[in-house]
Design a protein around this motif. Structure first.
Motif, short mmCIF file in Angstrom:
data_model
loop_
_atom_site.label_atom_id
_atom_site.label_comp_id
_atom_site.label_asym_id
_atom_site.label_seq_id
_atom_site.Cartn_x
_atom_site.Cartn_y
_atom_site.Cartn_z
N UNK A 120 16.94 76.83 -0.06
CA UNK A 120 16.27 77.15 -1.32
C UNK A 120 15.37 78.35 -1.15
N UNK A 121 15.32 79.20 -2.15
CA UNK A 121 14.34 80.28 -2.23
C UNK A 121 13.27 79.83 -3.21
N UNK A 122 12.04 79.77 -2.72
CA UNK A 122 10.92 79.38 -3.58
C UNK A 122 9.67 80.05 -3.04
N UNK A 123 9.13 80.99 -3.79
CA UNK A 123 7.98 81.76 -3.31
C UNK A 123 6.76 80.88 -3.08
N UNK A 124 6.75 79.69 -3.67
CA UNK A 124 5.63 78.76 -3.44
C UNK A 124 5.86 77.91 -2.20
N UNK A 125 7.04 78.02 -1.62
CA UNK A 125 7.44 77.27 -0.44
C UNK A 125 7.38 75.77 -0.66
N UNK A 126 6.40 75.09 -0.10
CA UNK A 126 6.36 73.63 -0.17
C UNK A 126 5.28 73.19 -1.16
N UNK A 127 5.70 72.52 -2.21
CA UNK A 127 4.78 72.02 -3.23
C UNK A 127 5.38 70.73 -3.77
N UNK A 128 4.68 70.07 -4.65
CA UNK A 128 5.07 68.75 -5.13
C UNK A 128 6.53 68.57 -5.47
N UNK A 129 7.06 69.41 -6.36
CA UNK A 129 8.43 69.20 -6.81
C UNK A 129 9.42 69.39 -5.68
N UNK A 130 9.17 70.33 -4.80
CA UNK A 130 10.07 70.55 -3.67
C UNK A 130 9.89 69.43 -2.65
N UNK A 131 8.63 69.19 -2.31
CA UNK A 131 8.34 68.22 -1.26
C UNK A 131 8.90 66.84 -1.58
N UNK A 132 8.76 66.40 -2.80
CA UNK A 132 9.13 65.03 -3.12
C UNK A 132 10.47 64.91 -3.84
N UNK A 133 10.68 65.65 -4.92
CA UNK A 133 11.94 65.53 -5.67
C UNK A 133 13.14 65.90 -4.81
N UNK A 134 13.12 67.10 -4.25
CA UNK A 134 14.27 67.56 -3.48
C UNK A 134 14.45 66.78 -2.18
N UNK A 135 13.36 66.51 -1.49
CA UNK A 135 13.47 65.79 -0.21
C UNK A 135 14.10 64.42 -0.41
N UNK A 136 13.65 63.70 -1.42
CA UNK A 136 14.20 62.37 -1.70
C UNK A 136 15.66 62.48 -2.13
N UNK A 137 15.94 63.40 -3.04
CA UNK A 137 17.30 63.59 -3.55
C UNK A 137 18.28 63.94 -2.43
N UNK A 138 17.86 64.80 -1.51
CA UNK A 138 18.74 65.28 -0.44
C UNK A 138 18.83 64.32 0.74
N UNK A 139 17.87 63.41 0.85
CA UNK A 139 17.86 62.49 1.98
C UNK A 139 17.64 63.20 3.31
N UNK A 140 16.72 64.17 3.30
CA UNK A 140 16.49 64.99 4.50
C UNK A 140 15.43 64.35 5.40
N UNK A 141 15.43 64.79 6.67
CA UNK A 141 14.39 64.32 7.59
C UNK A 141 13.61 65.47 8.22
N UNK A 142 13.96 66.72 7.84
CA UNK A 142 13.24 67.87 8.39
C UNK A 142 13.26 69.02 7.37
N UNK A 143 12.11 69.65 7.21
CA UNK A 143 12.00 70.84 6.36
C UNK A 143 11.66 72.01 7.26
#
Length: 161
Positions: free
Chosen positions: A6-29
């Protein structure tokens, strides 16, 4: 294994940290950003935004490329976030395994045109993205997982199809 880029100039923030992480089932960012590693205050802020039980790695682009190419990241379900389109393009060109790039948010400026709610591209960005498309990399836009995914080429009116 690279799950999402993902390209996101804000990098890690609420919507990325929680929505995408949970949706993707990831264990590392992996935050792959040349500017971030030079900014202690911003590094502290992104560390605070990290979801529990997810490893956070912050590297510049060169070190990110080395880590991916060495196989060090293979054991993770990896979510890569870059600050700019250029950084994501470098990763895609200099590593294997990146087949798609999500444009989540780019900085607004006078030399850029708006192509979605949060994505602004310059002529230079358009050339970089066209090259990625020519290499067979899917470019799309989607703010959060429950939003509709839009192809980059559709947002441009098919100019690069």
């Amino acid at each position: 294994m690279i799950k999402f880029v993902r390209v996101d100039h804000r990098l890690l923030h609420g919507q990325v940290a929680f929505s995408w992480s949970k949706f993707l089932g990831i264990d590392c960012i992996l935050l792959a950003s040349d500017a971030l590693v030079k900014d202690e205050l911003k590094m502290m802020a992104v560390k605070i935004a990290k979801p529990q039980n997810i490893k956070l790695v912050i590297k510049n682009i060169d070190d990110s490329i080395k880590a991916i190419n060495s196989g060090a990241t293979d054991k993770y379900k990896l979510f890569i976030i870059c600050e700019t389109i250029e950084e994501a393009a470098r990763l895609a060109k200099e590593t294997n395994g990146i087949t798609s790039i999500n444009l989540g948010g780019t900085r607004q400026s006078e030399d850029k045109k708006q192509i979605s709610k949060a994505v602004f591209v310059s002529k230079e960005d358009e050339a970089v993205l066209a090259d990625l498309l020519d290499r067979g990399i899917d470019i799309n836009m989607q703010l959060v997982p429950n939003d509709t995914k839009t192809a980059y080429t559709k947002a441009l009116g098919g100019e690069h199809e």
